[in-house]
Design a protein around this motif. Structure first.
Motif, mmCIF file in Angstrom:
data_model
loop_
_atom_site.group_PDB
_atom_site.id
_atom_site.type_symbol
_atom_site.label_atom_id
_atom_site.label_comp_id
_atom_site.label_asym_id
_atom_site.label_seq_id
_atom_site.Cartn_x
_atom_site.Cartn_y
_atom_site.Cartn_z
ATOM 1 N N ARG A 32 0.866 -1.184 0.000
ATOM 2 C CA ARG A 32 0.000 0.000 0.000
ATOM 3 C C ARG A 32 0.899 1.229 0.000
ATOM 4 O O ARG A 32 1.893 1.285 0.727
ATOM 5 N N GLY A 75 0.370 -5.795 -10.974
ATOM 6 C CA GLY A 75 -0.800 -4.931 -11.034
ATOM 7 C C GLY A 75 -0.660 -3.702 -10.165
ATOM 8 O O GLY A 75 0.132 -3.671 -9.223
ATOM 9 N N ASN A 77 -3.339 -0.813 -8.376
ATOM 10 C CA ASN A 77 -4.717 -0.445 -8.070
ATOM 11 C C ASN A 77 -4.652 0.854 -7.293
ATOM 12 O O ASN A 77 -4.127 0.890 -6.186
ATOM 13 N N SER A 78 -5.136 1.935 -7.883
ATOM 14 C CA SER A 78 -5.036 3.224 -7.200
ATOM 15 C C SER A 78 -6.413 3.812 -6.947
ATOM 16 O O SER A 78 -7.369 3.542 -7.670
ATOM 17 N N HIS A 79 -6.502 4.603 -5.901
ATOM 18 C CA HIS A 79 -7.737 5.272 -5.495
ATOM 19 C C HIS A 79 -7.430 6.760 -5.327
ATOM 20 O O HIS A 79 -7.210 7.232 -4.212
ATOM 21 N N GLY A 85 -2.979 3.763 -2.908
ATOM 22 C CA GLY A 85 -3.086 2.733 -3.928
ATOM 23 C C GLY A 85 -2.308 1.505 -3.498
ATOM 24 O O GLY A 85 -1.700 1.478 -2.409
#
Length: 96
Positions: A32, A75, A77-79, A85
């Motif tokens: 993270r 991979g 995965n970002s927010h 992310g």
């Protein structure tokens, strides 16, 4: 040509064992990271927070270190709205 039932069963068992051996097993690592104000630093690895905030390497250095240990980045995965992310890594699981 008819195949004797016993031979067919032996072939199926052999094929089943070959498939089981050929299937790779993987282990995964989730990093993270937070990206407030352009500072990309890892916050945790597999939900374990870094304890000493002074020794946290920049994200690119940690990624290079993980690559040296056999981990492959698979991979991202970002927010953006939440400011964090995940980087997702995997490597072949060692057989016991």
């Amino acid at each position: 040509m008819l195949i004797p039932e016993r031979s067919l069963l032996a072939f199926q068992l052999t094929l089943s064992n070959a498939r089981r051996i050929a299937v790779k097993k993987w282990e995964y690592l989730f990093v993270r990271f937070d990206y407030f104000a352009g500072d990309l630093r890892p916050k945790s690895v597999n939900e374990k927070d870094f304890r000493d905030k002074q020794d946290i390497p920049p994200l690119h250095e940690l990624s290079n270190q993980l690559g040296q240990e056999g981990w492959e980045l698979t991979g991202v995965n970002s927010h953006p709205g939440y400011g964090y992310g995940f980087l997702i890594f995997k490597r072949p699981k060692e057989s016991l």
